[in-house]
Design an enzyme around this catalytic site. Structure first.
Site, mmCIF file in Angstrom:
data_model
loop_
_atom_site.group_PDB
_atom_site.id
_atom_site.type_symbol
_atom_site.label_atom_id
_atom_site.label_comp_id
_atom_site.label_asym_id
_atom_site.label_seq_id
_atom_site.Cartn_x
_atom_site.Cartn_y
_atom_site.Cartn_z
ATOM 1 N N HIS A 212 0.783 -1.163 0.177
ATOM 2 C CA HIS A 212 -0.084 0.060 0.138
ATOM 3 C C HIS A 212 0.832 1.461 0.117
ATOM 4 O O HIS A 212 0.360 2.323 -0.541
ATOM 5 C CB HIS A 212 -1.075 0.145 1.026
ATOM 6 C CG HIS A 212 -2.320 -0.955 0.669
ATOM 7 N ND1 HIS A 212 -2.187 -2.159 1.391
ATOM 8 C CD2 HIS A 212 -3.412 -0.942 -0.010
ATOM 9 C CE1 HIS A 212 -3.496 -2.767 0.864
ATOM 10 N NE2 HIS A 212 -4.204 -1.920 0.163
ATOM 11 N N GLU B 278 -10.875 -10.674 -5.404
ATOM 12 C CA GLU B 278 -9.716 -10.767 -4.673
ATOM 13 C C GLU B 278 -9.182 -12.102 -4.247
ATOM 14 O O GLU B 278 -8.071 -12.048 -3.659
ATOM 15 C CB GLU B 278 -9.629 -9.862 -3.297
ATOM 16 C CG GLU B 278 -9.910 -8.420 -3.815
ATOM 17 C CD GLU B 278 -9.899 -7.441 -2.732
ATOM 18 O OE1 GLU B 278 -8.906 -6.417 -2.614
ATOM 19 O OE2 GLU B 278 -10.642 -7.336 -1.799
ATOM 20 N N ASP C 9 -4.396 -8.334 -4.470
ATOM 21 C CA ASP C 9 -4.493 -9.579 -3.267
ATOM 22 C C ASP C 9 -5.052 -10.782 -4.316
ATOM 23 O O ASP C 9 -4.467 -11.880 -3.698
ATOM 24 C CB ASP C 9 -5.887 -9.068 -2.638
ATOM 25 C CG ASP C 9 -5.474 -8.316 -1.293
ATOM 26 O OD1 ASP C 9 -4.329 -8.661 -0.809
ATOM 27 O OD2 ASP C 9 -6.336 -7.639 -1.172
ATOM 28 N N CYS D 114 -9.456 -3.446 -10.827
ATOM 29 C CA CYS D 114 -8.805 -2.158 -10.095
ATOM 30 C C CYS D 114 -7.416 -2.362 -9.472
ATOM 31 O O CYS D 114 -7.017 -1.472 -8.538
ATOM 32 C CB CYS D 114 -9.757 -1.594 -9.156
ATOM 33 S SG CYS D 114 -10.221 -2.860 -7.814
HETATM 34 C C1 PEP Z 1 -6.369 -5.195 -4.750
HETATM 35 O O1 PEP Z 1 -6.318 -6.070 -3.840
HETATM 36 O O2 PEP Z 1 -5.874 -5.208 -5.797
HETATM 37 C C2 PEP Z 1 -7.184 -3.852 -4.473
HETATM 38 C C3 PEP Z 1 -7.348 -3.129 -5.340
HETATM 39 O O3 PEP Z 1 -7.020 -3.545 -3.030
HETATM 40 P P1 PEP Z 1 -6.021 -3.044 -2.175
HETATM 41 O O4 PEP Z 1 -4.735 -2.768 -2.940
HETATM 42 O O5 PEP Z 1 -6.484 -2.007 -1.400
HETATM 43 O O6 PEP Z 1 -5.881 -4.315 -1.270
HETATM 44 MG MG MG Z 2 -6.917 -5.620 -1.942
#
Ligand code: PEP
Ligand code: MG
Length: 546
Positions: A191, A436, A460, A507
């Site tokens: 993140h 995910e 994920d 996404c």
């Molecule tokens: C993902 O897991 O690809 C996602 C978009 O959510 P995050 O990166 O916030 O876990």
């Molecule tokens: Mg995620």
């Protein structure tokens, strides 16, 4: 001219910047370069500081032994030995004899020692170089006393260097002052990296430890090459400036081209239209998302609003943030992902239990389905905001239809509560889930019956499909080489949701990987949602696809 120090990492956004390093968490100390006292005075100051450091290290060793165990205490034992090391001490004294202040002498000696040990290319000795840095910083701390500068006093922009930053630390950063971003750990899909990408600043992760001794040093950050050069030579500076201006020229031309196609829809040559949406964490990103052609918000990471607070935000606070986003997007779709905390996104006031395997533990929808009031507060806020624009709700980390049904039941309760209060909302609000987990993809034909859309969280999904920790730089390369298993799962989900008449987006960070755009088009992806700096590039790439 002394030799520069080079660190290699993984570049996660392109760009080249130069400036002073600021070590996150270490308040900058004033190092007195030109001394005022005699060599004897400086040596006396050094001795006092060194003794204080030895005493402190002894206390830390005892504490670590009691609280953590023998192995963890060993590091302080090594520090103690280094603080008593005669060769190191003699080298510092020699620098003082040459006219340096005690702190400058310590710094200079630590630097030379560190370079020497690093050059030996031995893992054990490299680790000792980090220890030398630590003890030197410790002595300098005692030498400089309490002259820590306040962080807010930094007027010059800097390259932020940190061991790692938690998402909550990252969201609290004063980003306008940050030229670039370097973390010792982290991976491209952590993140911290995602946030750096959203900020659109050059960043490097996984460099390994950069000693506090380099705090304040001038450095060149090249995220394309994945390098950080500290104390560059004149030659390196010249070379860097040349590359930088060539890079900026190309980047500018490319951006002009992309801007020229911005108003055109992103359609492949065979006629498949893909919506280009933005991933955002806050309302502040909306203006740049729109000016970069976002046709909607495909992922609002709603947890960031919680991460930036010290206590639970109220329903009204959440509502006003969501409403403002809905209004600013002027009827374009805004997908609000419900709270996705836990794992690497920890919020102190949530008091989540410490877990052995947090990525597999109590996180996201699992918390929301357990703590109903927390979840319903957010749902009511989203529903109220839905009266001001086109909002969709998206549930993270789903593994079963049962979870969706439970969430829908809480959504119905929230609607009923608002109706009782006489508050307006969109009763037909779109509901989707994130794909995910491998389970969600495999069961997607069943899950599709429950929702209007899917959005694939490839970060994920990759982690759980390949069993590769997204936080661990040692295994990141496995993700780059193995996109096929993830693609196959996305294809299964795409067929399932289309069969039901719904839509599917992507996404996760893979959505911005231009080498995969053609494959996404081939499997019928309807929407790609990416960080703002990638919007134009992805739009351009879609129009080049077959
Ligand atoms: C993902 O897991 O690809 C996602 C978009 O959510 P995050 O990166 O916030 O876990
Ligand atoms: Mg995620």
């Amino acid at each position: 001219m002394t030799k520069s120090i080079r660190f290699n990492g993984i570049g996660i956004t392109n760009g080249k910047v130069s400036g002073r390093i600021k070590l996150f968490g270490s308040s900058k100390r004033k190092i007195i370069n030109s001394r005022t006292g005699s060599a004897l005075d400086e040596k006396a100051r050094l001795e006092i500081a060194r003794k204080a450091a030895i005493k402190e290290t002894k206390a830390l060793e005892e504490k670590a032994l009691k609280l953590l165990g023998e192995k963890e205490a060993q590091i302080f034992e090594i520090h103690g030995m280094l603080l008593e090391d005669e060769d190191f001490l003699d080298a510092v004294l020699e620098e003082i004899d040459k006219g340096k202040s005690a702190e400058e002498a310590v710094r200079q000696t630590a630097k030379s020692y560190g370079e020497m040990l690093k050059a030996l290319d031995d893992e054990y000795l490299s680790a000792r170089s980090a220890d030398i840095n630590d003890i030197s910083a410790q002595i300098i701390r005692f030498l400089t006393g309490d002259v820590a500068e306040n962080e807010e006093n930094d007027t010059e922009p800097y390259i932020l260097v940190a061991s790692d930053l938690t998402p909550s630390e990252t969201v609290k950063l004063e980003t306008s002052k940050i030229l670039g971003f370097v973390t010792f750990g982290g991976t491209p899909s952590s993140h911290t990296a995602i946030l750096a990408r959203a900020m659109g600043i050059p960043a490097l992760v996984g460099t390994g430890t950069i000693g506090s001794i380099y705090d304040g040093e001038y450095a060149l950050l090249n995220s394309e090459k994945g390098t950080l050069i500290i104390s560059p030579t004149e030659n390196e500076k010249r070379e860097f400036e040349k590359e930088q201006s060539a890079y900026n020229k190309i980047a500018k031309e490319h951006e002009m081209y992309l801007r020229s196609i911005m108003k055109k829809p992103a359609v492949t040559r065979s006629g498949h239209k893909i919506m280009i949406y933005a991933n955002i964490g806050s309302e502040q990103e909306i203006a740049s998302a729109i000016s970069n052609g976002a046709e909607g918000i495909g992922l609002l990471r709603s947890e960031f609003l919680y991460l930036s607070k010290d206590k639970y935000p109220s329903e009204d606070e959440l509502f006003s943030a969501y409403r403002d986003i809905a209004i600013k997007m002027q009827g374009k779709r805004v997908v609000i992902r419900t709270l996705d905390i836990g794992a690497d996104k920890q919020i102190p006031y949530f008091s989540l239990p410490k877990e052995e395997n947090p990525a597999l533990g109590y996180r996201a929808i699992r918390i929301c389905l357990d703590r109903h009031e927390l979840f319903k507060t957010q749902l009511r806020a989203i529903l109220r905001a839905s009266a001001y624009g086109r909002i969709s709700i998206m549930l993270p980390m789903i593994i079963s239809a049962e979870e969706i049904r439970e969430a829908k039941s809480l959504l119905r309760d929230s609607m009923a509560e608002l109706s009782t209060r006489g508050q307006e909302f969109d009763a037909k609000i779109e509901l989707g889930i994130m794909i995910e987990t491998p389970s969600a993809a495999i069961m997607s034909d069943i899950l599709a019956k429950e929702v209007d859309f899917f959005s694939v969280g490839t970060n994920d999904l990759t982690q759980y499909t390949l069993a590769v920790d997204r936080q661990n730089p040692k295994v990141t390369h496995l993700c780059e080489r193995n996109t096929e298993p993830v693609m196959r799962l996305i294809k299964i989900a795409s067929e399932a949701i289309h069969h039901k008449g719904g839509w599917i987006g992507v996404c996760g960070e893979m959505a911005a990987d231009l080498s995969l755009t053609q494959q996404f088009a081939n499997i019928g992806i309807d929407e790609l949602s990416v960080s703002v700096p990638y919007l134009l590039g992805v739009r351009g790439k879609v129009s080049e696809c077959k």
